[in-house]
Design a protein around this motif. Structure first.
Motif: not given
Length: 220
Positions: A8-9, A43-44, A49-52, A110-113
């Motif tokens: 999804p990310a 944000m988008n 990408l960092l969260a992934a 990043v925390f959200f994703w």
């Protein structure tokens, strides 16, 4: 690496990247719209990408649903606060504060994703979290688009005094910033919600396909 978890990310960031590649070469961006592009990119694009990457290179952990809704609330509050006229005036007067606020907004995204991708116990709750975020981003964008006057007059005077731009240019710039937000932000969240929905729909089908096979083996 669990591609299913981070898909999804990746899809969301790809959608924003494609939209930006189409829109940016066509339009001339002003002060406010450039700031909006920075928000969208952080944000988008960067945040998912960092969260992934964080999830791909560390053991998978199941985050509680309460963390997801906490992250959703923090991101929405920061987004609306950042775009308030008073805060925008402070940012124009102090670039260092503006840079710090951009960093805080990036960390919140990043925390959200990250919580969105690692919440598996109640995976379906990621969908309303995404839709709520996209809807409130659309509402903020609509305020920028349909406002009959510049909402950032005090900040706008400082910027346009340096750039020698007329007042109508400030309003056009505000409208462009709203159009960028209403295009990119909901697109990002809707794509991610669609991917998660398809994953949730496909999961029972896999289980249903395995169950008859086991039943046939038991009958034999």
């Amino acid at each position: 690496m669990n591609i299913r978890t981070i898909k999804p990310a990746l899809a969301s960031a790809s959608a924003v990247l494609v939209a930006g590649a189409i829109v940016l070469p066509v339009y001339d961006l002003g002060h406010l719209s450039r700031h909006m592009m920075l928000h969208i990119a952080s944000m988008n694009l960067v945040a998912p990408l960092l969260a992934a990457c964080a999830i791909a290179y560390r053991p998978k952990r199941d985050i509680r649903v309460s963390w997801l809704w906490t992250a959703t609330l923090i991101q929405i509050v920061l987004l609306w606060t950042w775009h308030s006229p008073a805060v925008h005036t402070i940012i124009v007067q102090s670039p260092a504060i503006g840079l710090a606020l951009h960093g805080v907004l990036l960390l919140a995204a990043v925390f959200f994703w990250f919580t969105l991708l690692t919440t598996s116990a109640a995976r379906w709750q990621a969908i309303p979290a995404l839709l709520l975020t996209g809807k409130l981003a659309c509402l903020l964008a609509a305020l920028l688009i349909f406002a009959p006057r510049s909402l950032y007059e005090s900040a706008g005077h400082l910027v346009h005094a340096a750039e020698h731009l007329p007042a109508i240019r400030a309003l056009d710039d505000q409208h462009m910033a709203g159009l960028l937000m209403i295009t990119a932000c909901p697109l990002s969240y809707l794509v991610a919600a669609l991917i998660i929905t398809l994953q949730l729909i496909g999961r029972p089908q896999t289980s249903a396909a395995v169950l008859p096979r086991r039943s046939l083996l038991a009958d034999r």
